[in-house]
Write a protein that holds these residues in place. Structure first.
Motif, PDB file in Angstrom:
ATOM      1  N   ALA A  76      21.998  32.022 -28.193  1.00 16.28           N
ATOM      2  CA  ALA A  76      23.042  31.362 -27.417  1.00 16.28           C
ATOM      3  C   ALA A  76      22.959  31.653 -25.919  1.00 16.28           C
ATOM      4  O   ALA A  76      23.635  30.992 -25.128  1.00 16.28           O
ATOM      5  CB  ALA A  76      24.416  31.783 -27.931  1.00 16.28           C
ATOM      6  N   TRP A  77      22.170  32.605 -25.522  1.00 18.14           N
ATOM      7  CA  TRP A  77      22.086  32.970 -24.115  1.00 18.14           C
ATOM      8  C   TRP A  77      20.640  32.970 -23.640  1.00 18.14           C
ATOM      9  O   TRP A  77      19.778  33.432 -24.358  1.00 18.14           O
ATOM     10  CB  TRP A  77      22.708  34.365 -23.886  1.00 18.14           C
ATOM     11  CG  TRP A  77      22.848  34.678 -22.430  1.00 18.14           C
ATOM     12  CD1 TRP A  77      21.951  35.343 -21.629  1.00 18.14           C
ATOM     13  CD2 TRP A  77      23.933  34.294 -21.589  1.00 18.14           C
ATOM     14  NE1 TRP A  77      22.413  35.404 -20.359  1.00 18.14           N
ATOM     15  CE2 TRP A  77      23.629  34.769 -20.290  1.00 18.14           C
ATOM     16  CE3 TRP A  77      25.120  33.604 -21.797  1.00 18.14           C
ATOM     17  CZ2 TRP A  77      24.482  34.564 -19.207  1.00 18.14           C
ATOM     18  CZ3 TRP A  77      25.972  33.405 -20.729  1.00 18.14           C
ATOM     19  CH2 TRP A  77      25.648  33.881 -19.455  1.00 18.14           C
ATOM     20  N   PRO A  78      20.351  32.439 -22.464  1.00 12.88           N
ATOM     21  CA  PRO A  78      21.261  31.909 -21.446  1.00 12.88           C
ATOM     22  C   PRO A  78      21.691  30.475 -21.741  1.00 12.88           C
ATOM     23  O   PRO A  78      21.055  29.790 -22.551  1.00 12.88           O
ATOM     24  CB  PRO A  78      20.440  31.982 -20.164  1.00 12.88           C
ATOM     25  CG  PRO A  78      19.040  31.782 -20.623  1.00 12.88           C
ATOM     26  CD  PRO A  78      18.960  32.501 -21.950  1.00 12.88           C
ATOM     27  N   PRO A  79      22.746  29.990 -21.087  1.00  9.83           N
ATOM     28  CA  PRO A  79      23.231  28.627 -21.355  1.00  9.83           C
ATOM     29  C   PRO A  79      22.296  27.565 -20.799  1.00  9.83           C
ATOM     30  O   PRO A  79      21.677  27.752 -19.759  1.00  9.83           O
ATOM     31  CB  PRO A  79      24.586  28.598 -20.636  1.00  9.83           C
ATOM     32  CG  PRO A  79      24.449  29.618 -19.551  1.00  9.83           C
ATOM     33  CD  PRO A  79      23.587  30.705 -20.107  1.00  9.83           C
ATOM     34  N   ARG A  80      22.237  26.447 -21.520  1.00  4.28           N
ATOM     35  CA  ARG A  80      21.466  25.295 -21.048  1.00  4.28           C
ATOM     36  C   ARG A  80      22.367  24.219 -20.467  1.00  4.28           C
ATOM     37  O   ARG A  80      21.923  23.368 -19.706  1.00  4.28           O
ATOM     38  CB  ARG A  80      20.664  24.694 -22.208  1.00  4.28           C
ATOM     39  CG  ARG A  80      19.526  25.563 -22.700  1.00  4.28           C
ATOM     40  CD  ARG A  80      18.839  24.929 -23.893  1.00  4.28           C
ATOM     41  NE  ARG A  80      17.760  25.762 -24.396  1.00  4.28           N
ATOM     42  CZ  ARG A  80      17.168  25.591 -25.564  1.00  4.28           C
ATOM     43  NH1 ARG A  80      17.579  24.607 -26.365  1.00  4.28           N
ATOM     44  NH2 ARG A  80      16.196  26.379 -25.946  1.00  4.28           N
ATOM     45  N   LEU A 105      28.086  28.348 -11.127  1.00  6.77           N
ATOM     46  CA  LEU A 105      27.275  29.416 -10.542  1.00  6.77           C
ATOM     47  C   LEU A 105      26.450  30.102 -11.616  1.00  6.77           C
ATOM     48  O   LEU A 105      25.239  30.304 -11.461  1.00  6.77           O
ATOM     49  CB  LEU A 105      28.184  30.437  -9.856  1.00  6.77           C
ATOM     50  CG  LEU A 105      27.526  31.776  -9.485  1.00  6.77           C
ATOM     51  CD1 LEU A 105      26.414  31.555  -8.466  1.00  6.77           C
ATOM     52  CD2 LEU A 105      28.544  32.755  -8.953  1.00  6.77           C
ATOM     53  N   ILE A 106      27.096  30.444 -12.734  1.00 11.19           N
ATOM     54  CA  ILE A 106      26.391  31.120 -13.822  1.00 11.19           C
ATOM     55  C   ILE A 106      25.324  30.212 -14.412  1.00 11.19           C
ATOM     56  O   ILE A 106      24.172  30.605 -14.583  1.00 11.19           O
ATOM     57  CB  ILE A 106      27.393  31.569 -14.906  1.00 11.19           C
ATOM     58  CG1 ILE A 106      28.346  32.621 -14.349  1.00 11.19           C
ATOM     59  CG2 ILE A 106      26.654  32.106 -16.138  1.00 11.19           C
ATOM     60  CD1 ILE A 106      29.507  32.962 -15.263  1.00 11.19           C
ATOM     61  N   GLY A 107      25.694  28.971 -14.730  1.00  9.69           N
ATOM     62  CA  GLY A 107      24.726  28.043 -15.306  1.00  9.69           C
ATOM     63  C   GLY A 107      23.582  27.732 -14.365  1.00  9.69           C
ATOM     64  O   GLY A 107      22.431  27.587 -14.790  1.00  9.69           O
ATOM     65  N   GLY A 108      23.888  27.623 -13.064  1.00  9.77           N
ATOM     66  CA  GLY A 108      22.846  27.313 -12.094  1.00  9.77           C
ATOM     67  C   GLY A 108      21.779  28.383 -12.013  1.00  9.77           C
ATOM     68  O   GLY A 108      20.618  28.092 -11.684  1.00  9.77           O
TER      69      GLY A 108
END
Length: 317
Positions: free
Chosen positions: A163-167, A188-191
């Motif tokens: 599940a990590w990191p997010p897509r 910010l996290i997803g980027g």
């Protein structure tokens, strides 16, 4: 490692808001995943990383009726200290740099929140449905309790190792500043990992026919506002997210969007808490609770009273 080396995405200015990350552990697999996620975020934003384990002494005579404890070692401070040291070593082995470890004696949710009030993290990271040492120290419902009571953004990481990191980043937006701040923090996290984005705003049509004309005009302006939100989120994410203004239940529509990827566990869902949309129709009041219980992947909740929201407001001024 500079995140641009992996994603080509320059960390936006909003990343300066994440100066301190706190992750809670109970020694479970879910908590270890949360630790990995927190270490990734901290290392890629340059934030301090802190680790906390909360333990609670339960005397032998206080056992619940009908329950016979066979081992009390997990109730001791020494066991709790060993667990914290072991989890810190695991994060360090994976490349995470821990600025501080904290051992707190209290009920899980109360201990975590108490440390937050002293440490004032910009992001609190928790695992979900975890089981602690000897399978008895739980962080399952603790994550939900903390998310609703915290005055800081809370990231609940779940879904297993894949599940990590997010897509994908799926933002539930209701027009509130809390939702806007949640969206940009999630972006910010997803980027940092090259994720794509979707921004969802749900509405319910009025029942009375006489309201139709006024509602259509309001809906038009809601669409324009949503496009503006998507534009701001895109600047942080590094790519323009899809903006969706849809009729239906907010939680259901957000979950539907999260499930559209190749694996819903890789969707990071973000929402502000206690938000209400225009004319009371764009509803995200109890949506955070529904998402925390039903989402297959990680969930980010940003409360209205969070200092992050205040700083977000100042950034818009």
């Amino acid at each position: 490692m500079d995140p641009r080396e992996k994603t080509g995405h320059e960390v936006p200015e909003v990343g300066m808001l994440i100066a301190r990350v706190l992750v809670a552990t109970d020694g479970s697999e879910g908590a270890r995943l949360a630790g990995r996620a927190a270490a990734d975020i901290a290392s890629r934003t340059g934030a301090e990383l802190h680790l906390v384990h909360v333990w609670r002494l339960v005397p032998a005579h206080a056992a619940y009726p009908g329950v016979m404890w066979t081992d009390y070692s997990y109730l001791s401070e020494d066991e709790a200290r060993r667990l914290l040291k072991r989890e810190a070593a695991g994060i360090a082995e994976s490349g995470g740099r821990i600025a501080g470890t904290h051992l707190v004696q209290d009920a899980p949710a109360g201990g975590i929140l108490g440390l937050c009030r002293r440490l004032r993290p910009d992001l609190l990271v928790l695992g979900s449905r975890g089981l602690g040492a000897l399978g008895r120290l739980a962080l399952g419902s603790v994550s939900e309790a903390v998310a609703h009571r915290a005055g800081w953004p809370v990231l609940v990481v779940r879904g297993g190792e894949e599940a990590w990191p997010p897509r994908r980043v799926v933002v539930g937006d209701d027009g509130s500043q809390a939702a806007a701040a949640a969206g940009e923090l999630a972006a910010l996290i997803g980027g940092l990992f090259g994720a794509e984005g979707v921004v969802v705003r749900a509405f319910r049509s009025p029942r009375g026919a006489g309201e139709a004309g006024e509602f259509e005009e309001a809906l038009y302006w809601e669409g324009q506002a949503l496009e503006g939100r998507a534009w701001r989120i895109g600047k942080v994410l590094g790519s323009r997210p899809v903006a969706r203004l849809v009729e239906g239940d907010a939680a259901a529509e957000i979950l539907r969007a999260a499930a559209e990827g190749d694996d819903e566990r890789r969707s990071l869902v973000a929402v502000g808490s206690r938000g209400l949309g225009a004319a009371g129709r764009l509803l995200l009041g109890s949506v955070s609770t529904k998402l925390l219980r039903a989402a297959g992947g990680s969930v980010l909740v940003c409360p209205q009273r969070s200092p992050f929201v205040s700083r977000y407001d100042e950034g818009l001024a």
